[in-house]
Enzyme design. Sequence first.
Site, mmCIF file in Angstrom:
data_model
loop_
_atom_site.group_PDB
_atom_site.id
_atom_site.type_symbol
_atom_site.label_atom_id
_atom_site.label_comp_id
_atom_site.label_asym_id
_atom_site.label_seq_id
_atom_site.Cartn_x
_atom_site.Cartn_y
_atom_site.Cartn_z
ATOM 1 N N LYS A 46 -10.505 -11.424 -6.371
ATOM 2 C CA LYS A 46 -11.239 -11.102 -5.760
ATOM 3 C C LYS A 46 -12.020 -9.851 -5.410
ATOM 4 O O LYS A 46 -11.665 -8.884 -5.931
ATOM 5 C CB LYS A 46 -10.770 -11.349 -4.125
ATOM 6 C CG LYS A 46 -11.041 -10.154 -3.459
ATOM 7 C CD LYS A 46 -10.528 -11.416 -2.347
ATOM 8 C CE LYS A 46 -10.155 -10.083 -0.917
ATOM 9 N NZ LYS A 46 -9.883 -10.309 0.430
ATOM 10 N N LYS B 261 -14.466 -4.309 -1.300
ATOM 11 C CA LYS B 261 -16.006 -2.965 -1.443
ATOM 12 C C LYS B 261 -14.828 -1.717 -1.508
ATOM 13 O O LYS B 261 -15.787 -1.044 -1.645
ATOM 14 C CB LYS B 261 -16.409 -3.212 0.192
ATOM 15 C CG LYS B 261 -14.672 -3.423 1.544
ATOM 16 C CD LYS B 261 -15.440 -3.100 2.861
ATOM 17 C CE LYS B 261 -15.014 -4.718 3.635
ATOM 18 N NZ LYS B 261 -13.314 -3.562 3.857
ATOM 19 N N LYS C 238 0.625 -1.183 -0.203
ATOM 20 C CA LYS C 238 0.384 -0.185 -0.110
ATOM 21 C C LYS C 238 0.754 0.864 -0.284
ATOM 22 O O LYS C 238 0.619 2.412 -0.541
ATOM 23 C CB LYS C 238 -0.878 0.166 0.473
ATOM 24 C CG LYS C 238 -2.113 -0.810 1.136
ATOM 25 C CD LYS C 238 -2.892 -0.939 2.134
ATOM 26 C CE LYS C 238 -4.312 -1.433 2.156
ATOM 27 N NZ LYS C 238 -5.979 -1.514 2.812
HETATM 28 P P1 AMP Z 1 -11.767 -6.622 3.870
HETATM 29 O O1 AMP Z 1 -13.221 -7.012 3.101
HETATM 30 O O2 AMP Z 1 -11.020 -7.267 2.908
HETATM 31 O O3 AMP Z 1 -11.877 -5.808 5.228
HETATM 32 O O4 AMP Z 1 -12.614 -8.045 4.201
HETATM 33 C C1 AMP Z 1 -13.028 -8.637 5.182
HETATM 34 C C2 AMP Z 1 -14.019 -10.138 5.661
HETATM 35 O O5 AMP Z 1 -14.210 -10.198 4.745
HETATM 36 C C3 AMP Z 1 -12.546 -10.556 5.877
HETATM 37 O O6 AMP Z 1 -12.449 -12.031 6.930
HETATM 38 C C4 AMP Z 1 -11.953 -11.064 4.428
HETATM 39 O O7 AMP Z 1 -11.518 -12.750 4.789
HETATM 40 C C5 AMP Z 1 -13.858 -11.752 3.841
HETATM 41 N N1 AMP Z 1 -13.956 -11.067 2.276
HETATM 42 C C6 AMP Z 1 -13.311 -9.847 1.519
HETATM 43 N N2 AMP Z 1 -13.411 -10.265 0.417
HETATM 44 C C7 AMP Z 1 -13.693 -11.626 0.074
HETATM 45 C C8 AMP Z 1 -14.249 -12.548 -0.928
HETATM 46 N N3 AMP Z 1 -14.102 -11.572 -2.110
HETATM 47 N N4 AMP Z 1 -14.299 -13.839 -1.009
HETATM 48 C C9 AMP Z 1 -14.688 -14.324 0.443
HETATM 49 N N5 AMP Z 1 -14.188 -13.479 1.371
HETATM 50 C C10 AMP Z 1 -14.207 -12.383 1.394
#
Ligand code: AMP
Length: 321
Positions: free
Chosen positions: A189, A192, A108
């Site tokens: 992946k 958000k 980052k």
């Molecule tokens: P983040 O959005 O990266 O803050 O992730 C928050 C939680 O959501 C974490 O436990 C991630 O592993 C899960 N997560 C985020 N994006 C995905 C995705 N595309 N598929 C599965 N799990 C996700």
Amino acid sequence: MMRFSGITPSGHTQLGNYLGAISRWAADGGAEDLYFVSDLHAMTTTHNPAGLRGRATEMLAVLIASGIPAERVFVQSDLARELGALTWILECTCSYGEAARMIQFKEKAKGQAGVRLSLLTYPVLMAADILLQGASDVPVGEDQRQHVELARALARRFNSTYGEVFTVPRAVLPHAGARVRDLADPTRKMSKSTRDSAGVVFVLDEPELVRRKFRKAVTDGESVPAYQPEERPGVANLLEILAVCTGTTPPEVAGQYRSYGALKDAAADAVIETLRPVRERTLELLDDQEELTRIRKAGAARAAERGEHRLSSALRLIGAG
Ligand code: AMP
Ligand code: TRP
């Protein structure tokens, strides 16, 4: 055992967050488990204060609407004072090199001007989140494993240097195939914080919008569904999403559809039905700010009380307070 995890309001909650994390947190349901909205973590790069506040409230509502009991959730900034103090103690337990080695920091910070110091120290705040609550199991995605390892190292170091205070946590990773990919670009992946959200399904998207996003999902030059995750990631993603939402397996689902169009519609229907109660309950909660404020205050009081003895012991043992 105490499970503990957080979600950062750096964007709106998306389908991957729900299927890969939140729905599991709700299903695990341990009496001691705790989940939180990590809003202080969403300030390590340029951010908009009003937007952040709104997303934090929305995420709290999504967690509750997903079935996590209201008494098992809180918002991180409500514990800003406790966490600030513990972060400082842990920064005095962590070496600069350890923090600078974090892969997420290196990625980052690369090529960025005016990198915030908090981008470097954020994993120490994450360690404070975990250690304050005495968590033993931390369910996170692979990208957060290194940060939980740091929390583990700091807990061990503090305990052996100054005295036993902290539970040594471990990361609990989701099983393979638990990753939802972006519908418009299945090589990455679903996230958000993706700028172009054409391939990102948000938990609060209207059903018609969800359907449109699935219709436009990128597939490949074939026309009949088959489950080949490596060669055909777009179709595999649709099959995986449909399988998770209907409680079957991707190969099983593949056999039921003769065209990509039919598969896309089926996946859209399944996602719309899966998200419907979550979306409706979230909107209800957001309409009742009084109730949400009550839940938030109670959650904060509980989490603060729960961590208090660890913070005061740590301060005393390190020679302060
Ligand atoms: P983040 O959005 O990266 O803050 O992730 C928050 C939680 O959501 C974490 O436990 C991630 O592993 C899960 N997560 C985020 N994006 C995905 C995705 N595309 N598929 C599965 N799990 C996700
Ligand atoms: N940093 C995590 C993420 O971006 C969220 C998080 C913050 C977290 N503190 C935590 C997760 C403590 C588990 C435990 O996904």
